[in-house]
Design an enzyme around this catalytic site. Structure first.
Site, PDB file in Angstrom:
ATOM      1  N   ASP A 198       0.825  -1.248  -0.056  1.00  0.00           N
ATOM      2  CA  ASP A 198      -0.270   0.127  -0.098  1.00  0.00           C
ATOM      3  C   ASP A 198       0.812   1.328  -0.104  1.00  0.00           C
ATOM      4  OD1 ASP A 198      -3.212   0.482   1.153  1.00  0.00           O
ATOM      5  OD2 ASP A 198      -1.846   1.994   1.054  1.00  0.00           O
ATOM      6  N   ALA A 199       0.302   2.183   0.017  1.00  0.00           N
ATOM      7  CA  ALA A 199       1.221   3.864  -0.069  1.00  0.00           C
ATOM      8  C   ALA A 199       1.312   4.159   1.303  1.00  0.00           C
ATOM      9  CB  ALA A 199       0.482   4.685  -1.094  1.00  0.00           C
ATOM     10  N   ASP A 240     -22.136 -10.745  -6.500  1.00  0.00           N
ATOM     11  CA  ASP A 240     -23.590 -10.273  -6.952  1.00  0.00           C
ATOM     12  C   ASP A 240     -24.119 -11.943  -6.974  1.00  0.00           C
ATOM     13  OD1 ASP A 240     -21.531  -8.667  -8.188  1.00  0.00           O
ATOM     14  OD2 ASP A 240     -23.485  -7.673  -8.965  1.00  0.00           O
ATOM     15  N   ASN A 280     -13.021  -1.060  -8.174  1.00  0.00           N
ATOM     16  CA  ASN A 280     -14.249  -0.611  -9.170  1.00  0.00           C
ATOM     17  C   ASN A 280     -14.154   0.456  -9.963  1.00  0.00           C
ATOM     18  OD1 ASN A 280     -16.442  -2.723  -8.894  1.00  0.00           O
ATOM     19  ND2 ASN A 280     -16.578  -1.990  -6.863  1.00  0.00           N
ATOM     20  N   PRO A 289       2.499   3.700   4.788  1.00  0.00           N
ATOM     21  CA  PRO A 289       3.425   2.806   5.375  1.00  0.00           C
ATOM     22  C   PRO A 289       3.153   2.634   7.060  1.00  0.00           C
ATOM     23  CG  PRO A 289       4.593   5.196   5.059  1.00  0.00           C
ATOM     24  CD  PRO A 289       3.386   5.193   4.379  1.00  0.00           C
ATOM     25  N   ASP A 290       2.347   3.647   7.767  1.00  0.00           N
ATOM     26  CA  ASP A 290       2.012   3.333   9.085  1.00  0.00           C
ATOM     27  C   ASP A 290       0.855   2.284   9.044  1.00  0.00           C
ATOM     28  OD1 ASP A 290       2.469   6.681  10.633  1.00  0.00           O
ATOM     29  OD2 ASP A 290       3.975   4.798  10.283  1.00  0.00           O
ATOM     30  N   LYS A 291      -0.101   2.558   8.379  1.00  0.00           N
ATOM     31  CA  LYS A 291      -1.208   1.887   8.316  1.00  0.00           C
ATOM     32  C   LYS A 291      -0.970   0.135   7.885  1.00  0.00           C
ATOM     33  CE  LYS A 291      -5.869   0.694   7.147  1.00  0.00           C
ATOM     34  NZ  LYS A 291      -6.739   0.262   8.243  1.00  0.00           N
ATOM     35  N   ARG A 336     -24.911 -13.045  -3.755  1.00  0.00           N
ATOM     36  CA  ARG A 336     -26.017 -12.233  -3.054  1.00  0.00           C
ATOM     37  C   ARG A 336     -27.281 -12.703  -3.632  1.00  0.00           C
ATOM     38  NH1 ARG A 336     -22.652  -6.874  -3.516  1.00  0.00           N
ATOM     39  NH2 ARG A 336     -21.772  -6.821  -1.598  1.00  0.00           N
ATOM     40  N   ARG A 384     -20.437   3.075  -9.802  1.00  0.00           N
ATOM     41  CA  ARG A 384     -19.290   2.350 -10.105  1.00  0.00           C
ATOM     42  C   ARG A 384     -18.413   3.031 -11.247  1.00  0.00           C
ATOM     43  NH1 ARG A 384     -22.393  -2.454  -8.903  1.00  0.00           N
ATOM     44  NH2 ARG A 384     -21.784  -3.345  -6.819  1.00  0.00           N
ATOM     45  N   HIS A 416     -20.457  -5.864 -13.618  1.00  0.00           N
ATOM     46  CA  HIS A 416     -20.860  -5.621 -12.454  1.00  0.00           C
ATOM     47  C   HIS A 416     -21.193  -4.475 -11.860  1.00  0.00           C
ATOM     48  CE1 HIS A 416     -20.114  -6.087  -7.732  1.00  0.00           C
ATOM     49  NE2 HIS A 416     -19.227  -5.063  -7.971  1.00  0.00           N
TER      50      HIS A 416
END
Lengths: 352, 351
Positions: free
Chosen positions: A69-70, A183, A155, A72-74, A186, A123, A210
């Protein structure tokens, strides 16, 4: 072998037991080349990415999980939160980095990165934001994991799977979108719940885009092998097309409903994608409605378009597309779906 | 049998196939009374509650899950998000209510996660006052609707809140447990296992006492593959200092705070931890877990009714026993100090 940053010594200024604790076996041969070590990379550690990663971990589908991910802390927080469960899980290597080199050697790269749908936003409105993001992500993944299967979740998934295919240069059987797999779940849930039957005994596909122009394949829905529409006719239970369309609309609205209630969806898409990951990595050869290159199927000829068809999945990616029988109406709607997507694709400056 | 709200007819103004689709078998006897239908209720549909519910669901531990939260829309969204995965899971009934605790009735296990989340930097004890008031409204209803359930408290500060839940519920002490240091111990085992590159399940290591700053690492009973660590170090003549061991324990305690400061909260690890406890309880596994139990009478803890983590054997009856682990004098001293800290706080609550 990779270790967590603090683990070379145990604690600050700490103890190093690693040399003494185990007597190594000398002169062991290198591992058998047939050793199967499965690695999955998940790009994007938001609610969707983490629900997917955690479900994959709980279901013990991979030996190694790489989070990218971009932020770093998360990213580090999420990695630690999974690692801390080590006592409760089979041993899985979990790593995280902002650097796409971490994806090297992945068998499957799952891309969830992208802006989240705002309540009410369709979307397709997300599209422009996400295409730019994919220009930064996909070539890097393709470079570091050239043999992997790319599974796109972001999406609008159909267009973005097309974009990922173009940007990666991968053969189309190795680029798949999560599409209408959820979908369809569901849809099966609604039918199963009404009939008080297990959802796995309900065969029902939603295909196409979708999104709003998806197509419910009513003519091929069956429960315990009993085709539903011909059953209704034999039992002389009257139904109107309008009713069927309302049920379909309810399925499409499901996602929007969850988003408006809890702000986003996560768990269901997590299970859906883990299910696809299992089919691919364990060579299950099972049929899933997922976003694939649809040109040439069911009379779809207007251009290169990805949309969901019932596709057989295995270790080689997309193995084939089921030759399901569509009514003329269903085929027409599917082609409309294709046209809708192609139109939007046409407006994109992909710069590819 | 319960149906979700929309399913009496299929779709708005819709089709009702339910009478026609299956031919019923008439005059079937009622289900065997030995039929085992397991139900878990999770109170609080926040990050922790939902990680627990979802892990329990993925691991197929129960037949029915009931979710309760004060926020009806969030709750309904979470319920739907789990139900929508029906095609990918064994069939599990998933219910939710924000206003009616009757949805929890007949639970075998009730997991309480409701409460304010720790703010980065806030110690667990600061949450206390807010959560006691909440428990006064929640616990009596749970006890009423599932008088035979096991109560598992996760909300922090877990040791005191487990005591509070015990007092308010009137349940016997063996049926009121806190998630305690089960997760701290996992973090501890992860650190050791990662350093030694061994599977964490081969590391026996307990952190006991208060779940928090005053926890006690039982160094004298840590073993790896059956090899006790401290005596191993001595035989190998690897020097170590008390201070070193203490700083490792602090790293474990800080594990939670670090995750909170990085991602805002913890969820996955506590989800796996509580699901592991749920499995041991519901499947009568008789395994030993460091969890919050009534500690009075153990290890010289006699100052009053206090709950804190001890290595406890768990099974279908709840707490089946407490392991008679040998503690050094120092470990005993710290454990009793842990108990005193908790008792002091408890006395300020006016229960």
């Amino acid at each position: 072998m990779h270790k967590a940053p603090s683990a070379s010594s145990l604690g600050p200024g700490g103890l190093d037991l690693s040399q003494a604790f185990f007597k190594p076996i000398q002169n062991t041969a290198p591992p058998s080349p047939t050793k199967r070590h499965t690695k999955i990379a998940v790009v994007g550690v938001g609610n969707v990415g983490m629900a997917i990663a955690q479900t994959i971990l709980t279901q013990d589908l991979a030996d190694e999980l790489a989070l990218i991910d971009a932020k770093p802390d998360k990213l580090r927080g999420e990695m630690l939160d999974l690692q801390h469960a080590a006592a409760f899980l089979p041993r899985t290597k979990i790593s995280a980095s902002v650097d796409y080199a971490l994806a090297a050697g992945s068998d499957l790269c799952i891309v969830t990165a992208g802006a989240r749908q705002i309540p009410g936003e369709s979307r397709l409105n997300l599209l422009q934001r996400n295409v730019a993001l994919f220009r930064a992500i996909v070539p890097a993944l393709a470079r570091h994991a050239p043999e992997s299967i790319l599974l796109i979740v972001s999406n609008p998934v159909d267009v973005l799977t097309y974009v990922a295919w173009k940007l990666s240069g991968f053969p189309s059987n190795r680029v798949v979108g999560s599409g209408t797999n959820l979908d369809s779940s569901r849809f099966r849930f609604l039918i199963a719940d009404h009939l008080d039957v297990n959802a796995q005994d309900v065969q029902a596909y939603i295909v196409g885009e979708h999104g709003d122009s998806s197509v419910a394949l009513w003519s091929s829905i069956s429960v315990g092998g009993v085709p539903v529409l011909s059953f209704l006719e034999k039992q002389q239970i009257a139904y109107e097309k309008k009713t069927l369309e309302e049920i379909h609309k309810e399925v499409v609205d499901c996602a929007y409903e969850v988003i408006s209630l809890k702000g986003y969806t996560s768990w269901a898409i997590g299970y859906s994608v883990a299910n696809l990951a299992r089919a691919l990595l364990r060579d299950q050869r099972s049929i899933h409605p997922v976003s694939v290159l649809a040109r040439g199927f069911f009379g779809i000829e207007g251009g290169d378009v990805f949309l969901s068809l019932p596709a057989q999945l295995g270790r080689g990616g997309v193995l084939g597309v089921t030759n399901v029988h569509l009514t003329e109406e269903e085929a027409a709607r599917l082609r409309d779906s294709a046209r809708t997507i192609l139109e939007v694709q046409g407006q994109l400056d992909l710069g590819i | 049998m319960h149906k979700t709200y929309s399913s009496s007819s299929l779709g708005p103004g819709g089709l009702d196939l339910s009478q026609a689709f299956f031919r019923p078998i008439h005059n079937t006897a009622p289900p065997s009374p030995t039929n085992r239908h397991t139900k878990i209720s999770v109170i609080g549909a926040g990050n922790v509650g939902m990680a627990i519910a979802q892990t329990v669901l993925t691991q197929d531990l129960v037949d029915e899950i009931a979710l309760v939260d004060a926020k009806p829309e969030k709750l309904r969204g979470e319920m739907l998000d789990l139900q929508h995965a029906a095609a990918f899971l064994p069939r599990t009934t998933i219910l939710a209510s924000s206003s009616d605790y009757a949805v929890t009735s007949g639970s075998d296990l009730v997991v309480v996660t409701a409460g304010a989340r720790q703010i980065p930097g806030e110690s667990r004890l600061n949450l206390l006052q807010r959560n006691v008031a909440l428990f006064r409204s929640i616990i009596p209803q749970l006890a009423k609707h599932s008088p035979n359930a096991i109560l598992m408290i996760v909300s922090n500060p877990v040791d005191i809140l487990t005591y509070v839940a015990w007092k308010i519920s009137g349940f016997p002490a063996n049926r009121v447990i806190g998630s305690g240091t089960n997760l701290d111990s996992s973090r501890f085992r992860f650190l050791l296992a990662d350093h030694l590159e061994v599977n964490a399940q081969d590391v026996q290591a307990y952190v006991v006492g208060e779940h928090g700053d005053g926890s006690v690492a039982l160094w004298s009973s840590i073993s790896v593959g059956g090899v006790p660590i401290l005596s191993f170090l001595e035989r190998q003549q690897i020097p170590y200092e008390e201070e070193m061991l203490e700083s490792i324990r602090r790293t474990v305690v800080e594990g939670a705070y670090e995750v909170i400061s990085l991602k805002g909260y913890t969820s996955w690890a506590i989800g796996y931890s509580v699901a592991s406890l749920a499995r041991t309880l519901l499947r009568d596994q008789r395994r030993i877990h460091p969890v919050t139990v009534l500690a009075k009478g153990f290890y010289g803890i006699d100052g009053g009714d206090v709950f804190l983590s001890l290595p406890a054997q768990l099974g279908r009856g709840g707490v089946v026993g407490v392991t008679n682990v040998h503690l050094t004098d120092e470990e005993l001293r710290r454990l009793r100090a842990s108990a005193e800290t908790l008792l002091e706080l408890q006395s300020q609550l006016g229960l």
